[in-house]
Design a protein around this motif. Structure first.
Motif, PDB file in Angstrom:
ATOM      1  N   ALA A 141     -25.148  12.630  18.351  1.00  0.00           N
ATOM      2  CA  ALA A 141     -24.517  11.617  17.947  1.00  0.00           C
ATOM      3  C   ALA A 141     -25.409  10.761  16.854  1.00  0.00           C
ATOM      4  O   ALA A 141     -24.516   9.839  15.810  1.00  0.00           O
ATOM      5  N   GLU A 142     -26.505  11.164  16.872  1.00  0.00           N
ATOM      6  CA  GLU A 142     -27.157   9.914  16.075  1.00  0.00           C
ATOM      7  C   GLU A 142     -26.985  10.023  14.619  1.00  0.00           C
ATOM      8  O   GLU A 142     -27.093   9.041  13.854  1.00  0.00           O
ATOM      9  N   PRO A 143     -26.797  11.205  14.118  1.00  0.00           N
ATOM     10  CA  PRO A 143     -26.748  11.443  12.604  1.00  0.00           C
ATOM     11  C   PRO A 143     -25.355  10.834  12.304  1.00  0.00           C
ATOM     12  O   PRO A 143     -25.182  10.129  11.008  1.00  0.00           O
ATOM     13  N   PHE A 144     -24.411  10.845  13.142  1.00  0.00           N
ATOM     14  CA  PHE A 144     -23.121  10.172  12.637  1.00  0.00           C
ATOM     15  C   PHE A 144     -23.337   8.514  12.769  1.00  0.00           C
ATOM     16  O   PHE A 144     -22.611   7.913  11.892  1.00  0.00           O
ATOM     17  N   LEU A 145     -24.055   8.035  13.742  1.00  0.00           N
ATOM     18  CA  LEU A 145     -24.153   6.835  13.808  1.00  0.00           C
ATOM     19  C   LEU A 145     -25.099   5.984  12.592  1.00  0.00           C
ATOM     20  O   LEU A 145     -24.955   5.191  12.152  1.00  0.00           O
ATOM     21  N   ASP A 146     -26.141   6.789  12.293  1.00  0.00           N
ATOM     22  CA  ASP A 146     -26.735   6.632  10.909  1.00  0.00           C
ATOM     23  C   ASP A 146     -25.763   6.546   9.842  1.00  0.00           C
ATOM     24  O   ASP A 146     -25.914   5.591   9.191  1.00  0.00           O
ATOM     25  N   PHE A 147     -24.979   7.314   9.800  1.00  0.00           N
ATOM     26  CA  PHE A 147     -23.919   7.336   8.722  1.00  0.00           C
ATOM     27  C   PHE A 147     -23.011   6.349   8.730  1.00  0.00           C
ATOM     28  O   PHE A 147     -22.892   5.424   7.657  1.00  0.00           O
ATOM     29  N   LEU A 148     -22.616   5.781  10.094  1.00  0.00           N
ATOM     30  CA  LEU A 148     -21.662   4.824  10.146  1.00  0.00           C
ATOM     31  C   LEU A 148     -22.592   3.434   9.857  1.00  0.00           C
ATOM     32  O   LEU A 148     -21.910   2.295   9.270  1.00  0.00           O
ATOM     33  N   ARG A 149     -23.751   3.471  10.060  1.00  0.00           N
ATOM     34  CA  ARG A 149     -24.393   2.129   9.854  1.00  0.00           C
ATOM     35  C   ARG A 149     -24.825   1.892   8.299  1.00  0.00           C
ATOM     36  O   ARG A 149     -25.181   0.867   7.931  1.00  0.00           O
ATOM     37  N   ASP A 150     -24.472   3.054   7.470  1.00  0.00           N
ATOM     38  CA  ASP A 150     -24.743   2.767   5.878  1.00  0.00           C
ATOM     39  C   ASP A 150     -23.509   2.755   5.126  1.00  0.00           C
ATOM     40  O   ASP A 150     -23.242   2.801   3.873  1.00  0.00           O
ATOM     41  N   VAL A 151     -22.358   2.570   6.016  1.00  0.00           N
ATOM     42  CA  VAL A 151     -20.919   2.484   5.332  1.00  0.00           C
ATOM     43  C   VAL A 151     -20.621   1.077   4.800  1.00  0.00           C
ATOM     44  O   VAL A 151     -20.875   0.187   5.466  1.00  0.00           O
ATOM     45  N   VAL A 152     -20.060   1.113   3.707  1.00  0.00           N
ATOM     46  CA  VAL A 152     -19.598  -0.242   2.884  1.00  0.00           C
ATOM     47  C   VAL A 152     -18.048  -0.360   2.995  1.00  0.00           C
ATOM     48  O   VAL A 152     -17.674   0.620   2.360  1.00  0.00           O
ATOM     49  N   VAL A 153     -17.504  -1.324   3.356  1.00  0.00           N
ATOM     50  CA  VAL A 153     -16.133  -1.644   3.459  1.00  0.00           C
ATOM     51  C   VAL A 153     -15.767  -2.623   2.193  1.00  0.00           C
ATOM     52  O   VAL A 153     -16.452  -3.775   2.070  1.00  0.00           O
ATOM     53  N   VAL A 154     -14.927  -2.089   1.278  1.00  0.00           N
ATOM     54  CA  VAL A 154     -14.438  -2.847   0.237  1.00  0.00           C
ATOM     55  C   VAL A 154     -13.011  -3.327   0.644  1.00  0.00           C
ATOM     56  O   VAL A 154     -11.931  -2.489   0.324  1.00  0.00           O
ATOM     57  N   ARG A 155     -12.771  -4.569   1.353  1.00  0.00           N
ATOM     58  CA  ARG A 155     -11.439  -5.029   1.636  1.00  0.00           C
ATOM     59  C   ARG A 155     -10.427  -5.449   0.471  1.00  0.00           C
ATOM     60  O   ARG A 155      -9.542  -5.467   0.536  1.00  0.00           O
ATOM     61  N   GLY A 156     -11.164  -6.211  -0.624  1.00  0.00           N
ATOM     62  CA  GLY A 156     -10.301  -6.552  -1.802  1.00  0.00           C
ATOM     63  C   GLY A 156      -9.869  -7.829  -1.236  1.00  0.00           C
ATOM     64  O   GLY A 156      -9.752  -8.397  -0.184  1.00  0.00           O
ATOM     65  N   THR A 157      -9.288  -8.625  -2.475  1.00  0.00           N
ATOM     66  CA  THR A 157      -8.882 -10.005  -2.267  1.00  0.00           C
ATOM     67  C   THR A 157      -7.065 -10.050  -2.012  1.00  0.00           C
ATOM     68  O   THR A 157      -6.698 -10.867  -1.819  1.00  0.00           O
ATOM     69  N   GLU A 158      -6.459  -8.807  -2.215  1.00  0.00           N
ATOM     70  CA  GLU A 158      -4.941  -8.717  -2.395  1.00  0.00           C
ATOM     71  C   GLU A 158      -4.450  -9.131  -0.831  1.00  0.00           C
ATOM     72  O   GLU A 158      -5.156  -8.640   0.167  1.00  0.00           O
ATOM     73  N   PRO A 159      -3.362  -9.922  -0.845  1.00  0.00           N
ATOM     74  CA  PRO A 159      -2.745  -9.896   0.497  1.00  0.00           C
ATOM     75  C   PRO A 159      -2.468  -8.773   1.081  1.00  0.00           C
ATOM     76  O   PRO A 159      -1.973  -7.519   0.701  1.00  0.00           O
ATOM     77  N   MET A 160      -2.711  -8.501   2.459  1.00  0.00           N
ATOM     78  CA  MET A 160      -2.426  -7.427   3.234  1.00  0.00           C
ATOM     79  C   MET A 160      -1.776  -7.438   4.651  1.00  0.00           C
ATOM     80  O   MET A 160      -2.418  -8.672   5.104  1.00  0.00           O
ATOM     81  N   ALA A 161      -0.941  -6.858   5.146  1.00  0.00           N
ATOM     82  CA  ALA A 161      -0.282  -7.096   6.247  1.00  0.00           C
ATOM     83  C   ALA A 161      -1.534  -6.651   7.371  1.00  0.00           C
ATOM     84  O   ALA A 161      -2.334  -5.967   7.408  1.00  0.00           O
ATOM     85  N   ARG A 162      -1.163  -7.212   8.639  1.00  0.00           N
ATOM     86  CA  ARG A 162      -2.081  -7.185   9.774  1.00  0.00           C
ATOM     87  C   ARG A 162      -2.122  -5.652   9.988  1.00  0.00           C
ATOM     88  O   ARG A 162      -1.256  -4.874  10.224  1.00  0.00           O
ATOM     89  N   GLU A 163      -3.268  -4.921  10.254  1.00  0.00           N
ATOM     90  CA  GLU A 163      -3.601  -3.568  10.601  1.00  0.00           C
ATOM     91  C   GLU A 163      -2.961  -2.755   9.628  1.00  0.00           C
ATOM     92  O   GLU A 163      -2.831  -1.207   9.853  1.00  0.00           O
ATOM     93  N   GLU A 164      -2.695  -3.218   8.399  1.00  0.00           N
ATOM     94  CA  GLU A 164      -2.262  -2.207   7.275  1.00  0.00           C
ATOM     95  C   GLU A 164      -3.701  -1.321   6.817  1.00  0.00           C
ATOM     96  O   GLU A 164      -4.659  -1.960   6.456  1.00  0.00           O
ATOM     97  N   PRO A 165      -3.517  -0.079   6.733  1.00  0.00           N
ATOM     98  CA  PRO A 165      -4.845   0.555   6.225  1.00  0.00           C
ATOM     99  C   PRO A 165      -5.287   0.301   4.920  1.00  0.00           C
ATOM    100  O   PRO A 165      -4.367   0.104   3.918  1.00  0.00           O
ATOM    101  N   ILE A 166      -6.429   0.487   4.894  1.00  0.00           N
ATOM    102  CA  ILE A 166      -7.099   0.029   3.615  1.00  0.00           C
ATOM    103  C   ILE A 166      -7.088   1.081   2.756  1.00  0.00           C
ATOM    104  O   ILE A 166      -7.633   2.310   3.156  1.00  0.00           O
TER     105      ILE A 166
END
Length: 213
Positions: A157-182
């Motif tokens: 699992a460690e390679p996947f955990l390291d991969f996850l630790r370096d992910v960047v999420v770009v949410r943006g500023t536009e209005p989105m519904a709750r639980e709407e996929p980015i």
């Protein structure tokens, strides 16, 4: 006796202003607006993923929209999906409850990102190990699901955990519904940002971006 404060040199002040801020946390997943390590990543719009040729990265789509990513390494997979979340609260506690209602056999444990769920799941007549990790960010939630040997084996699992630790999420500023996929996009689609930083080699082999539906 009062001494006159030495005036800061203009060149030094400009250099300090241009220098990127140091990350306040040791690892991610990162929000795009917070300081984070500046190195090669695959720009998929809503997610920026580590650039590593050892991983096979595929977009998961519903209709014409790319809503998730499947990362393959060895005999295991990592599924990633970003969702919009309210400003006032995270989603992981609620999502955990929904998952355990559907798969009661899962056990809650403490992991590197907090509470997570582990156990066996059955789909299409096949039973396999699964590990669910949830990360609440500012106005976003990232769900990570590991399937295969890496779901039960910490070393795998460690390679996947390291991969996850370096992910960047770009949410943006536009209005989105709750639980709407980015929504994501292929790197070569309109609007994708090019990476022209020094040292980045666009001809170096990287993960192949294919698509699954």
């Amino acid at each position: 006796m009062f001494r006159r404060r030495r005036r800061e040199q203009p060149e030094q002040a400009a250099a300090d202003a241009a220098a990127p801020a140091e990350p306040t946390r040791e690892s991610g997943p990162w929000d795009s607006d917070e300081p984070h390590p500046d190195h090669d990543r695959i720009d998929l719009g809503g997610l920026r993923l580590p650039h590593n040729p050892d991983f096979d990265v595929r977009l998961a789509s519903v209709g014409d929209q790319h809503i998730g990513v499947v990362v393959i390494h060895g005999d295991s997979t990592l599924q990633l999906q970003g969702l919009a979340a309210p400003k006032s609260m995270g989603l992981w506690d609620e999502v955990k409850t929904k998952i355990t209602q559907q798969v009661p056999a899962l056990e809650e444990r403490e992991g590197p990102f907090g509470a997570e769920l582990r156990g066996e799941v059955t789909a299409d007549g096949q039973t396999r190990q699964a590990r669910y990790l949830g990360i609440d960010g500012p106005r976003w939630f990232l769900l990570a699901v590991v399937h295969g040997p890496a779901a039960a084996d910490e070393s795998a699992a460690e390679p996947f955990l390291d991969f996850l630790r370096d992910v960047v999420v770009v949410r943006g500023t536009e209005p989105m519904a709750r639980e709407e996929p980015i929504v994501l996009r292929r790197p070569n689609e309109h609007g994708a940002q090019s990476d022209d930083r020094p040292g980045f080699n666009p001809f170096r082999r990287g993960p192949e971006i294919s698509e699954i539906r």
